[in-house]
Motif scaffolding. Structure first.
Motif, mmCIF file in Angstrom:
data_model
loop_
_atom_site.group_PDB
_atom_site.id
_atom_site.type_symbol
_atom_site.label_atom_id
_atom_site.label_comp_id
_atom_site.label_asym_id
_atom_site.label_seq_id
_atom_site.Cartn_x
_atom_site.Cartn_y
_atom_site.Cartn_z
ATOM 1 N N LEU A 237 -1.010 5.142 -12.330
ATOM 2 C CA LEU A 237 -1.057 5.084 -13.791
ATOM 3 C C LEU A 237 -2.147 4.112 -14.226
ATOM 4 O O LEU A 237 -2.425 3.135 -13.519
ATOM 5 C CB LEU A 237 0.277 4.577 -14.358
ATOM 6 N N PRO A 238 -2.733 4.327 -15.408
ATOM 7 C CA PRO A 238 -3.572 3.268 -15.980
ATOM 8 C C PRO A 238 -2.688 2.111 -16.444
ATOM 9 O O PRO A 238 -1.538 2.314 -16.830
ATOM 10 C CB PRO A 238 -4.232 3.952 -17.188
ATOM 11 N N ASP A 239 -3.245 0.890 -16.393
ATOM 12 C CA ASP A 239 -2.499 -0.212 -16.968
ATOM 13 C C ASP A 239 -2.563 -0.131 -18.492
ATOM 14 O O ASP A 239 -3.199 0.760 -19.059
ATOM 15 C CB ASP A 239 -2.988 -1.558 -16.422
ATOM 16 N N VAL A 248 1.837 2.471 -7.713
ATOM 17 C CA VAL A 248 3.120 1.806 -7.493
ATOM 18 C C VAL A 248 4.005 2.675 -6.608
ATOM 19 O O VAL A 248 3.829 3.892 -6.539
ATOM 20 C CB VAL A 248 3.851 1.496 -8.813
ATOM 21 N N THR A 249 4.948 2.037 -5.924
ATOM 22 C CA THR A 249 5.928 2.739 -5.112
ATOM 23 C C THR A 249 7.324 2.266 -5.471
ATOM 24 O O THR A 249 7.492 1.154 -5.994
ATOM 25 C CB THR A 249 5.686 2.494 -3.606
ATOM 26 N N PHE A 254 10.595 -1.255 -6.023
ATOM 27 C CA PHE A 254 9.418 -1.138 -6.882
ATOM 28 C C PHE A 254 8.404 -2.219 -6.531
ATOM 29 O O PHE A 254 8.720 -3.420 -6.521
ATOM 30 C CB PHE A 254 9.811 -1.274 -8.356
ATOM 31 N N SER A 255 7.172 -1.789 -6.258
ATOM 32 C CA SER A 255 6.101 -2.744 -5.974
ATOM 33 C C SER A 255 4.752 -2.090 -6.223
ATOM 34 O O SER A 255 4.629 -0.860 -6.220
ATOM 35 C CB SER A 255 6.183 -3.255 -4.528
ATOM 36 N N VAL A 256 3.737 -2.920 -6.450
ATOM 37 C CA VAL A 256 2.373 -2.442 -6.656
ATOM 38 C C VAL A 256 1.685 -2.316 -5.311
ATOM 39 O O VAL A 256 1.648 -3.271 -4.522
ATOM 40 C CB VAL A 256 1.592 -3.397 -7.579
ATOM 41 N N LEU A 257 1.132 -1.153 -5.045
ATOM 42 C CA LEU A 257 0.436 -0.906 -3.789
ATOM 43 C C LEU A 257 -1.042 -1.248 -3.876
ATOM 44 O O LEU A 257 -1.637 -1.760 -2.933
ATOM 45 C CB LEU A 257 0.584 0.563 -3.374
ATOM 46 N N GLU A 258 -1.634 -0.926 -5.038
ATOM 47 C CA GLU A 258 -3.086 -1.074 -5.176
ATOM 48 C C GLU A 258 -3.442 -1.103 -6.649
ATOM 49 O O GLU A 258 -2.798 -0.465 -7.477
ATOM 50 C CB GLU A 258 -3.789 0.111 -4.496
#
Length: 268
Positions: A237-239, A248-249, A254-258
């Motif tokens: 997604l765009p921020d 995100v995964t 829930f965590s940010v991957l990249e």
């Protein structure tokens, strides 16, 4: 003999005429029996097709201006949903005057894993705003009808919208989930839901995303893929300010991957 024959012929003709009249009346009373292509999609919308059983084709139709929001580029929304099943039977669901489908893409998927395709759309109400609604073909006795299967709670305020992200198993538990960004122009809240005991239960929520611009007919700038190769679908997604594309995964949590500089090409 001649009068008897004439009377018999007249009676037969009357019966044929009456049967034709009844058939015509039933055709008018049962609009779902019309051909799918006899309905007209609203402007800028897509007719969706999908393989499998249950719903295989879906259209947003019955153009109306009764919901004054215009988040998708014009004042026209859909007052009804038209679907076709795998037997080519056609069904139509009309919303009450207080509601519209504030969407351009009916999404076909087997959301509740019963082997029959459902359709997922954004439905908005005058005083309550948007919710994500799932419709299915429901067998009631000898009659099949298009009806609501499950929906998320409405946002709670009129003219507040949500932009769908996607439909997939985002946790790896084998259950289909649905994701959207609530108020992408204001709050930017990513919300993910699963069906548990026939109702939607929220399984994740995170702020800071915007997958839609006001007035854009591109309903959702988002992408689904297994970007970290763990066998579970992830979300891009765009921020909120569209400075970055964020992957995100939800597996195992829930965590940010990249995160990298935003480009629309990331979503093509």
């Amino acid at each position: 003999m001649t009068p008897t024959i004439c009377c018999t012929v007249l009676v037969a003709l009357c019966l044929i005429h009456t049967a034709s009249a009844i058939a015509a009346s039933n055709s008018e009373l049962v609009p779902e029996m019309r051909e799918f292509n006899s309905h007209t999609p609203i402007p800028h919308s897509d007719i969706t097709q999908h393989d499998g059983s249950g719903i295989v084709k879906a259209m947003l139709s019955c153009a109306t201006e009764r919901y004054a929001h215009g988040v998708l580029g014009d004042a026209i929304e859909a007052g009804c949903l038209v679907v076709e099943d795998d037997t080519r039977s056609v069904y139509k669901l009309d919303l009450p005057e207080s509601q519209v489908f504030e969407d351009l893409i009916p999404r076909i998927a087997d959301v509740n894993a019963d082997g029959q395709n459902d359709v997922v759309v954004v439905r908005s109400e005058q005083g309550q705003g948007a919710s994500l609604a799932v419709y299915h073909l429901n067998q009631s006795g000898s009659k099949t009808q298009l009806s609501l299967l499950v929906d998320t709670p409405p946002i709670g305020t009129g003219n507040r919208w949500l932009a769908p992200v996607g439909i997939a198993d985002f946790t790896g538990d084998g259950v289909i989930d649905v994701a959207y960004v609530q108020t992408p122009h204001i709050g930017g809240i990513l919300r993910v839901w699963s069906i548990i005991d026939d109702v939607f239960v929220e399984i994740a929520q995170s702020r800071g995303f915007s997958n839609h611009r006001i007035g854009d007919t591109r309903v959702s700038t988002s992408k689904l893929a297994d970007t970290n190769n763990d066998g579970v679908i992830d979300i891009a997604l765009p921020d909120q300010r569209r400075n970055n594309t964020v992957w995100v995964t939800l597996s195992p949590k829930f965590s940010v991957l990249e995160s990298k500089p935003f480009s629309l090409r990331d979503f093509d």
